[in-house]
Motif scaffolding. Sequence first.
Motif, PDB file in Angstrom:
ATOM      1  N   TRP A 214       0.825  -1.207   0.000  1.00  0.00           N
ATOM      2  CA  TRP A 214       0.000   0.000   0.000  1.00  0.00           C
ATOM      3  C   TRP A 214       0.866   1.267   0.000  1.00  0.00           C
ATOM      4  O   TRP A 214       0.397   2.361  -0.311  1.00  0.00           O
ATOM      5  N   GLU A 215       2.153   1.114   0.329  1.00  0.00           N
ATOM      6  CA  GLU A 215       3.067   2.257   0.355  1.00  0.00           C
ATOM      7  C   GLU A 215       3.561   2.657  -1.034  1.00  0.00           C
ATOM      8  O   GLU A 215       4.319   3.624  -1.169  1.00  0.00           O
ATOM      9  N   THR A 216       3.134   1.957  -2.089  1.00  0.00           N
ATOM     10  CA  THR A 216       3.689   2.177  -3.432  1.00  0.00           C
ATOM     11  C   THR A 216       3.592   3.627  -3.893  1.00  0.00           C
ATOM     12  O   THR A 216       4.562   4.200  -4.403  1.00  0.00           O
ATOM     13  N   ASP A 217       2.432   4.241  -3.731  1.00  0.00           N
ATOM     14  CA  ASP A 217       2.283   5.636  -4.161  1.00  0.00           C
ATOM     15  C   ASP A 217       3.197   6.570  -3.371  1.00  0.00           C
ATOM     16  O   ASP A 217       3.690   7.575  -3.902  1.00  0.00           O
ATOM     17  N   LEU A 218       3.420   6.250  -2.109  1.00  0.00           N
ATOM     18  CA  LEU A 218       4.305   7.063  -1.286  1.00  0.00           C
ATOM     19  C   LEU A 218       5.755   6.904  -1.742  1.00  0.00           C
ATOM     20  O   LEU A 218       6.536   7.865  -1.744  1.00  0.00           O
ATOM     21  N   MET A 219       6.104   5.680  -2.152  1.00  0.00           N
ATOM     22  CA  MET A 219       7.442   5.435  -2.684  1.00  0.00           C
ATOM     23  C   MET A 219       7.662   6.186  -3.999  1.00  0.00           C
ATOM     24  O   MET A 219       8.753   6.694  -4.271  1.00  0.00           O
ATOM     25  N   ARG A 220       6.618   6.287  -4.816  1.00  0.00           N
ATOM     26  CA  ARG A 220       6.736   7.021  -6.085  1.00  0.00           C
ATOM     27  C   ARG A 220       7.010   8.499  -5.817  1.00  0.00           C
ATOM     28  O   ARG A 220       7.807   9.138  -6.523  1.00  0.00           O
ATOM     29  N   LEU A 221       6.351   9.052  -4.809  1.00  0.00           N
ATOM     30  CA  LEU A 221       6.644  10.428  -4.418  1.00  0.00           C
ATOM     31  C   LEU A 221       8.108  10.577  -4.024  1.00  0.00           C
ATOM     32  O   LEU A 221       8.784  11.541  -4.407  1.00  0.00           O
ATOM     33  N   GLY A 222       8.593   9.606  -3.251  1.00  0.00           N
ATOM     34  CA  GLY A 222       9.983   9.649  -2.821  1.00  0.00           C
ATOM     35  C   GLY A 222      10.943   9.576  -3.984  1.00  0.00           C
ATOM     36  O   GLY A 222      11.919  10.339  -4.053  1.00  0.00           O
ATOM     37  N   CYS A 223      10.678   8.681  -4.917  1.00  0.00           N
ATOM     38  CA  CYS A 223      11.536   8.539  -6.093  1.00  0.00           C
ATOM     39  C   CYS A 223      11.567   9.832  -6.907  1.00  0.00           C
ATOM     40  O   CYS A 223      12.635  10.300  -7.309  1.00  0.00           O
ATOM     41  N   ASP A 224      10.416  10.413  -7.136  1.00  0.00           N
ATOM     42  CA  ASP A 224      10.354  11.660  -7.905  1.00  0.00           C
ATOM     43  C   ASP A 224      11.144  12.771  -7.209  1.00  0.00           C
ATOM     44  O   ASP A 224      11.816  13.581  -7.866  1.00  0.00           O
ATOM     45  N   SER A 225      11.072  12.809  -5.879  1.00  0.00           N
ATOM     46  CA  SER A 225      11.798  13.840  -5.141  1.00  0.00           C
ATOM     47  C   SER A 225      13.299  13.689  -5.318  1.00  0.00           C
ATOM     48  O   SER A 225      14.028  14.673  -5.480  1.00  0.00           O
ATOM     49  N   LEU A 226      13.779  12.445  -5.294  1.00  0.00           N
ATOM     50  CA  LEU A 226      15.221  12.208  -5.412  1.00  0.00           C
ATOM     51  C   LEU A 226      15.777  12.744  -6.719  1.00  0.00           C
ATOM     52  O   LEU A 226      16.871  13.307  -6.760  1.00  0.00           O
ATOM     53  N   PHE A 227      15.017  12.594  -7.797  1.00  0.00           N
ATOM     54  CA  PHE A 227      15.514  13.016  -9.104  1.00  0.00           C
ATOM     55  C   PHE A 227      15.337  14.509  -9.350  1.00  0.00           C
ATOM     56  O   PHE A 227      15.870  15.044 -10.316  1.00  0.00           O
ATOM     57  N   LYS A 228      14.604  15.183  -8.476  1.00  0.00           N
ATOM     58  CA  LYS A 228      14.601  16.642  -8.536  1.00  0.00           C
ATOM     59  C   LYS A 228      15.983  17.191  -8.205  1.00  0.00           C
ATOM     60  O   LYS A 228      16.344  18.287  -8.611  1.00  0.00           O
ATOM     61  N   GLY A 229      16.747  16.409  -7.464  1.00  0.00           N
ATOM     62  CA  GLY A 229      18.095  16.815  -7.114  1.00  0.00           C
ATOM     63  C   GLY A 229      19.104  16.607  -8.221  1.00  0.00           C
ATOM     64  O   GLY A 229      20.299  16.862  -8.030  1.00  0.00           O
ATOM     65  N   SER A 230      18.635  16.139  -9.387  1.00  0.00           N
ATOM     66  CA  SER A 230      19.549  15.938 -10.519  1.00  0.00           C
ATOM     67  C   SER A 230      19.585  17.136 -11.450  1.00  0.00           C
ATOM     68  O   SER A 230      20.327  17.145 -12.431  1.00  0.00           O
ATOM     69  N   VAL A 231      18.807  18.157 -11.129  1.00  0.00           N
ATOM     70  CA  VAL A 231      18.742  19.355 -11.979  1.00  0.00           C
ATOM     71  C   VAL A 231      19.551  20.483 -11.339  1.00  0.00           C
ATOM     72  O   VAL A 231      19.328  20.851 -10.185  1.00  0.00           O
ATOM     73  N   VAL A 232      20.503  21.025 -12.099  1.00  0.00           N
ATOM     74  CA  VAL A 232      21.357  22.107 -11.620  1.00  0.00           C
ATOM     75  C   VAL A 232      21.214  23.298 -12.563  1.00  0.00           C
ATOM     76  O   VAL A 232      21.539  23.203 -13.745  1.00  0.00           O
ATOM     77  N   ASP A 233      20.696  24.407 -12.043  1.00  0.00           N
ATOM     78  CA  ASP A 233      20.508  25.617 -12.863  1.00  0.00           C
ATOM     79  C   ASP A 233      19.744  25.304 -14.143  1.00  0.00           C
ATOM     80  O   ASP A 233      20.082  25.777 -15.235  1.00  0.00           O
ATOM     81  N   GLY A 234      18.722  24.491 -14.020  1.00  0.00           N
ATOM     82  CA  GLY A 234      17.865  24.174 -15.155  1.00  0.00           C
ATOM     83  C   GLY A 234      18.392  23.086 -16.066  1.00  0.00           C
ATOM     84  O   GLY A 234      17.732  22.712 -17.031  1.00  0.00           O
ATOM     85  N   GLU A 235      19.586  22.573 -15.796  1.00  0.00           N
ATOM     86  CA  GLU A 235      20.160  21.519 -16.630  1.00  0.00           C
ATOM     87  C   GLU A 235      20.356  20.243 -15.815  1.00  0.00           C
ATOM     88  O   GLU A 235      20.622  20.289 -14.613  1.00  0.00           O
ATOM     89  N   VAL A 236      20.252  19.100 -16.507  1.00  0.00           N
ATOM     90  CA  VAL A 236      20.388  17.810 -15.835  1.00  0.00           C
ATOM     91  C   VAL A 236      21.852  17.544 -15.533  1.00  0.00           C
ATOM     92  O   VAL A 236      22.732  17.739 -16.381  1.00  0.00           O
ATOM     93  N   ASP A 237      22.125  17.137 -14.311  1.00  0.00           N
ATOM     94  CA  ASP A 237      23.490  16.826 -13.881  1.00  0.00           C
ATOM     95  C   ASP A 237      24.061  15.708 -14.755  1.00  0.00           C
ATOM     96  O   ASP A 237      23.366  14.743 -15.097  1.00  0.00           O
ATOM     97  N   SER A 238      25.319  15.818 -15.109  1.00  0.00           N
ATOM     98  CA  SER A 238      25.953  14.809 -15.963  1.00  0.00           C
ATOM     99  C   SER A 238      26.232  13.513 -15.220  1.00  0.00           C
ATOM    100  O   SER A 238      26.424  12.452 -15.833  1.00  0.00           O
ATOM    101  N   ASP A 239      26.254  13.581 -13.889  1.00  0.00           N
ATOM    102  CA  ASP A 239      26.556  12.405 -13.072  1.00  0.00           C
ATOM    103  C   ASP A 239      25.503  12.320 -11.970  1.00  0.00           C
ATOM    104  O   ASP A 239      25.551  13.067 -11.000  1.00  0.00           O
ATOM    105  N   ILE A 240      24.532  11.415 -12.131  1.00  0.00           N
ATOM    106  CA  ILE A 240      23.405  11.316 -11.203  1.00  0.00           C
ATOM    107  C   ILE A 240      23.583  10.085 -10.314  1.00  0.00           C
ATOM    108  O   ILE A 240      23.506   8.945 -10.781  1.00  0.00           O
ATOM    109  N   ASN A 241      23.820  10.322  -9.047  1.00  0.00           N
ATOM    110  CA  ASN A 241      23.974   9.251  -8.067  1.00  0.00           C
ATOM    111  C   ASN A 241      22.838   9.305  -7.051  1.00  0.00           C
ATOM    112  O   ASN A 241      22.516  10.385  -6.526  1.00  0.00           O
ATOM    113  N   VAL A 242      22.233   8.158  -6.788  1.00  0.00           N
ATOM    114  CA  VAL A 242      21.105   8.083  -5.862  1.00  0.00           C
ATOM    115  C   VAL A 242      21.381   6.993  -4.834  1.00  0.00           C
ATOM    116  O   VAL A 242      21.889   5.915  -5.178  1.00  0.00           O
TER     117      VAL A 242
END
Length: 422
Positions: A214-242
Motif C-alpha cells: 500500500w506504500e507504493t504511491d508514497l514510494m513514487r513520491l519519494g523517487c520523484d523527489s530524489l531526481f529533482k536533485g539531478s537538476v542544476v541551474d535548469g540543466e540535468v546533472d551529468s553524473d546522477i547518483n542516488v
Amino acid sequence: MSDLHDLCKFAQRPVAAKAVEELQFYLKSGIPATYTIEEAYNYTHNIEDEPLTTTTPLHLICTHVPQDIDEAESKVVESMVEMLLEYGAGWCLTDVNNETPGCILIRRGLKRLPIYNQIVAAGIRAELLLRKVSEYDMEVISDTEEVDHERFGDEVPQLVEDKEPLVTAAPKIEKDDAPDAPSQNQESYLQTKLEYRDNALVTKDRQDGVMMSWETDLMRLGCDSLFKGSVVDGEVDSDINVLNIGFGMGIIDTMINEKNPTKHYICEAHPDVLKKLRDDGWYEKPNVVILEGRWQDQLDTLLSSGNTFFNGIYYDTYSEHYLDMLELFDFVVGLLKPHGVFSFFNGLGADRQVIYEVYKQLVEIDLSNYGLECKFTEIEVPKSTLEEKVGSEDSKSVWDDIKRSYWSCPVYYHPEARFIDV
C-alpha cells in the motif's frame, strides 16, 4: 478535588476568566496538573494500587470544551491549558479509551481550536527537553508526588460508579513494545527471519509488517523527489547518483532503477533481504552498488572516502527510531550534493495523528539546524489503511494478516529537504 475536575468540565457557560483564577489556586495549592480522576477514585475507595489509566484535567478540558465555544471563551480555555502545561500536564498521557488530549480533540472535530496547537507545541518542547536531559544524564523528578489528602481529602468525590470499577492492575509490557522486540531493537530485527508475501514483507513468526504494497504511491513520491536533485541551474546533472537506505520489498529501488541513474546505491543490512537482492539479480545490474551492512557503518566509509556524493538520498528502515535519524542527518549533509534532495518514508508517530504532527514539526526544526529546509506535501493515504483489522472474509483492511497496524493517519506528509541556500 471534585472542584478541580468539575472546573475542567465547563458545566457553567459562558466559560469565564474566573476559571483561570480557580485553576491557578488549585495548582498553587499543590494539586499536580496530572492528578487524575482515577487517582481520586482509588483514594475514596482505599485502593492502594496505581491506576492503569490516566484521565487528567487536560483530558477533561478536551472532552468537555464546548463545540460552540466563542472567541472570548476560547481565550479562557487557552489560558487554562497553558497553565496546566506550565505545571507539568502530560500532553501525551492516555486515558481509559487510550486517547491523548489531542486525540480527543481530533475525534470531536475540534482540531481547529488553538488548544490543539498548544498541545502539539508542548509535545515539541517535551521532545527537545528530553534530548537535553539525556545529554547530561540528568534525573527527572516527577511532578506527580502524592497529593496531600489530609488537606484536600474531604473534597475528593466518588468519580466512577461502583458497578464499573476502574482497572487498577499494574500495566504489563507487551511483547510488541518490549526493548528486545524486533520492532524496537535493530539487533533483534536483524536476527529475525523475514517472509515475503505478494503484498507485504513481514517477520515470519510474529507477522510484524516491515513493508507493505500500500506504500507504493508514497514510494513514487519519494523517487520523484530524489531526481529533482539531478537538476542544476535548469540543466540535468551529468553524473546522477542516488542512494536508498533500506531495500525492503524493492518498491522504490525498482522505480529508481527504471530512471537509469549513473549510480544507484542500495544499503541493506538484513540477511534475508540481501538474499532477495541476490536472487532477483540486483547484484548483476551494471549501475547498482550494494552496500551490505548497517548504514551507520557503510555511510561512514563513504563519507571517509570523500569522493562519493548524491543527488538524492532516501531513508526507509525498520526497527530504528527518530534518534537514529538525527544521527543520519550528520551523514546526509556530508554526502548530499549542494543541489541534492533528501527524503524518507515519513512514518514517524503515524499510529497517532497528534504525535505524527509533533514529529513533522520536529523534523523541520532539526533539519534546519543542519542547514536543510524541509517542505511537506500532503496526500491522502489509501482508505484501506484506515480500516480496522477485523479478520473476516469481506474485510477491506490491509492489516488483516498483519500483527498490528503501523498507520492510522488520514494524511501522509511527504518530506523533501534541500540545503537552505539552494
